[in-house]
Design a protein around this motif. Structure first.
Motif, mmCIF file in Angstrom:
data_model
loop_
_atom_site.group_PDB
_atom_site.id
_atom_site.type_symbol
_atom_site.label_atom_id
_atom_site.label_comp_id
_atom_site.label_asym_id
_atom_site.label_seq_id
_atom_site.Cartn_x
_atom_site.Cartn_y
_atom_site.Cartn_z
ATOM 1 N N THR B 155 0.864 -1.181 0.000
ATOM 2 C CA THR B 155 0.000 0.000 0.000
ATOM 3 C C THR B 155 0.897 1.226 0.000
ATOM 4 O OG1 THR B 155 -0.040 -0.055 2.398
ATOM 5 C CG2 THR B 155 -1.918 -1.063 1.273
ATOM 6 N N LYS B 156 0.295 2.377 -0.189
ATOM 7 C CA LYS B 156 1.011 3.660 -0.104
ATOM 8 C C LYS B 156 2.268 3.678 -0.974
ATOM 9 C CE LYS B 156 -0.921 4.859 4.297
ATOM 10 N NZ LYS B 156 -0.762 5.346 5.633
ATOM 11 N N ASP B 157 2.118 3.242 -2.202
ATOM 12 C CA ASP B 157 3.210 3.289 -3.181
ATOM 13 C C ASP B 157 4.464 2.565 -2.700
ATOM 14 O OD1 ASP B 157 1.645 4.735 -4.987
ATOM 15 O OD2 ASP B 157 2.111 6.610 -3.959
ATOM 16 N N CYS B 158 4.250 1.388 -2.125
ATOM 17 C CA CYS B 158 5.366 0.589 -1.603
ATOM 18 C C CYS B 158 5.284 -0.838 -2.155
ATOM 19 C CB CYS B 158 5.281 0.574 -0.080
ATOM 20 S SG CYS B 158 6.592 -0.358 0.681
ATOM 21 N N TRP B 159 6.396 -1.308 -2.669
ATOM 22 C CA TRP B 159 6.466 -2.668 -3.218
ATOM 23 C C TRP B 159 7.441 -3.509 -2.398
ATOM 24 C CZ3 TRP B 159 5.543 1.583 -6.080
ATOM 25 C CH2 TRP B 159 4.637 1.522 -7.138
ATOM 26 N N ASP B 160 7.095 -4.771 -2.195
ATOM 27 C CA ASP B 160 8.040 -5.704 -1.569
ATOM 28 C C ASP B 160 8.691 -6.540 -2.659
ATOM 29 O OD1 ASP B 160 7.619 -4.931 0.970
ATOM 30 O OD2 ASP B 160 6.435 -6.666 1.586
#
Lengths: 224, 274
Positions: B155-160
């Motif tokens: 979420t919130k422009d975050c990638w794992d």
């Protein structure tokens, strides 16, 4: 270079010392047992001869560690990974997995989340408490039965029973599971008969007395 | 407008070799409402030579984050933003025959561990008709179907960024794969952006949690791998000595957690879009 000025003296001391006792190695480094091993990667460490009473292992990865002949229980370890699996999960994910075990839509999803917790966090009061919660709130007989039996089978490393629980969950609500339940109940009955007399030793700290599982197992087969 | 550069790209130098983040200029003529964010992301083991030790540092998981100063991410354009299907399919996992065989094997070699006798009794009780069961259950063939993603949008422009294959170490190229299309080779963008004014920027941050760093140690003096206990203790020492940021310059990721290490940073700036 990613590393910046590691404590070279501490490293030299560790490499030149004769001892391989974990707590003695830590004492040579100046690392603080009360603080510096939270979240630590201690997979496969041998704790033989180590004094562990001051260590805080909260959220540490202790899978595959040898606890035989260690001295004293660590001060904190409840949420440490102590299971036999090596899945790529972090101890910090426990809330996520516990939510999945309690609230996922299908009982098979809930079971596989519970299985993941048992496999990675081990058979201890963390997993027993979760099982109790599942036992009191989950409406699925399959879920309650398969979870309790899986925890018991995992404690005694009975791979066939574990496998059968997985098959039951994989079948979800298929009609075949009605027949599989007979076998599940038989397993539960047999294990609950002997569970009080079989000690489990050389286990990581926090392991519960197997007798505590007897009631959970009896509830499975007494519904026959 | 033709021939005039619309965007600036800055790839901040980094002092580490564990990961490489390269941001590329959007193609010439890209419309400002659908600007592809093209990045290459690679991982490798970083070898650090200390006087007595050779240390191999690797990462098990990393995070890519965007911070936007103006501009917007185009809806449904985020790479790895998988839509959950309304159902799942689970298949049976193992063959019962395999399990029985393993158990018999373990029994024969005494690998049941400390309470072999007890397990033996328990197993004998449970599986009194073992030979018959072996025959019956050997037909239940098994596998499990699970989707394991390497790139997952959170979420919130975050990638794992995760490596699902054991030993679960990030290695190789994870973002920036080209694919064949009618127009020829094209790059898969991380997402598409919309810029409305000059000076609007998007920062891309690559970070890793300290706990997701692994350290393999090799004693250079004795030319041998050191014991697991020594490795674990030195590993904790090293983990604590990793600086919070490996990038040079003033770029700072807002709200970085104390456990995180900033590995790389890039910036895309709109300079001539209005």
């Amino acid at each position: 270079m990613l590393l910046s000025d590691p404590d070279r003296h501490s490293i030299d001391r560790i490499l030149s010392t004769v001892t391989d006792v974990f707590s003695e190695l830590v004492a040579l480094t100046g690392l603080r047992p009360e603080l510096d091993f939270v979240d630590a990667d201690l997979r496969g460490v041998d704790f033989r001869g180590s004094h562990l009473a001051k260590f805080n292992f909260e959220y540490a990865d202790l899978r595959g560690a040898n606890w035989a002949d260690s001295k004293g229980e660590p001060s904190h370890y409840r949420f440490a990974l102590r299971g036999s699996s090596s899945d790529a999960i972090s101890a910090r994910d426990i809330d996520k997995w516990a939510r999945a075990a309690k609230f996922s839509r299908t009982w098979s999803e809930r079971f596989f989340a519970f299985k993941c917790i048992v496999d990675n966090f081990g058979e201890n009061y963390l997993t027993l408490d979760l099982l109790r919660e599942i036992g009191s709130r989950d409406k699925s007989t399959y879920m309650r039965s398969a979870s309790a039996l899986y925890l018991a089978a995992s404690l005694y490393r009975i791979e066939e029973v574990k496998s059968y629980c997985k098959e039951l969950a994989a079948g979800s609500n298929s009609r075949i599971n009605m027949f599989r339940m007979t076998k599940i109940r038989r397993y539960a009955r047999e294990i609950s008969k002997v569970v009080a007399s079989i000690p489990v030793d050389s286990k990581p700290p926090g392991y519960f007395d197997p007798k505590e599982l007897r009631g959970d197992l009896e509830r499975i087969w007494q519904r026959e | 407008m033709s021939g005039q550069q619309q965007y600036n790209v800055i790839n901040t130098p980094s002092s580490q070799n564990l990961a490489e983040l390269d941001l590329w200029l959007p193609p010439q003529g890209a419309p400002r409402v659908m600007v592809p964010l093209l990045i290459d992301l690679r991982f490798a083991r970083e070898v650090v030579a200390l006087p007595q030790l050779r240390v191999e540092v690797a990462a098990r998981r990393a995070k890519v984050r965007l911070t936007l100063s103006g501009g917007e991410v185009v809806r449904n354009s985020r790479y790895g933003d998988h839509l959950n299907t309304p159902y799942i399919t689970t298949e049976i996992m193992e063959s019962a025959r395999k399990i029985l065989e393993q158990e018999q094997e373990a029994s024969a070699t005494g690998e049941f561990g400390i309470a072999q006798g007890i397990f033996g009794r328990l197993s004998a009780k449970l599986f009194a008709k073992r030979s018959k069961k072996t025959a019956v259950e050997s037909d239940s063939l098994v596998k499990v179907a699970v989707n394991a993603y390497r790139i997952v949008y959170r979420t919130k422009d975050c990638w794992d960024i995760i490596e699902p294959i054991p030993p679960r170490i990030l290695s190789g190229k994870y973002l920036g794969d080209s694919y064949e299309s009618r127009d020829g080779d094209r790059m898969e963008p991380l997402c598409f952006l919309t810029f409305t004014k000059n000076g609007q920027t998007v920062d891309i941050w690559l970070s890793v949690d300290r706990q997701d760093l692994t350290f393999s140690l090799f004693d250079r003096v004795k030319a041998a791998k050191i014991s697991r206990n020594r490795e674990a203790v030195i590993g904790e020492l090293l983990r604590r000595s990793v600086p919070t940021s490996a990038i040079s310059g003033p770029a700072v990721l807002p709200q970085i957690a104390s456990q995180e290490v900033l590995l790389a940073h890039s910036r895309l700036e709109a300079v001539n879009v209005a």
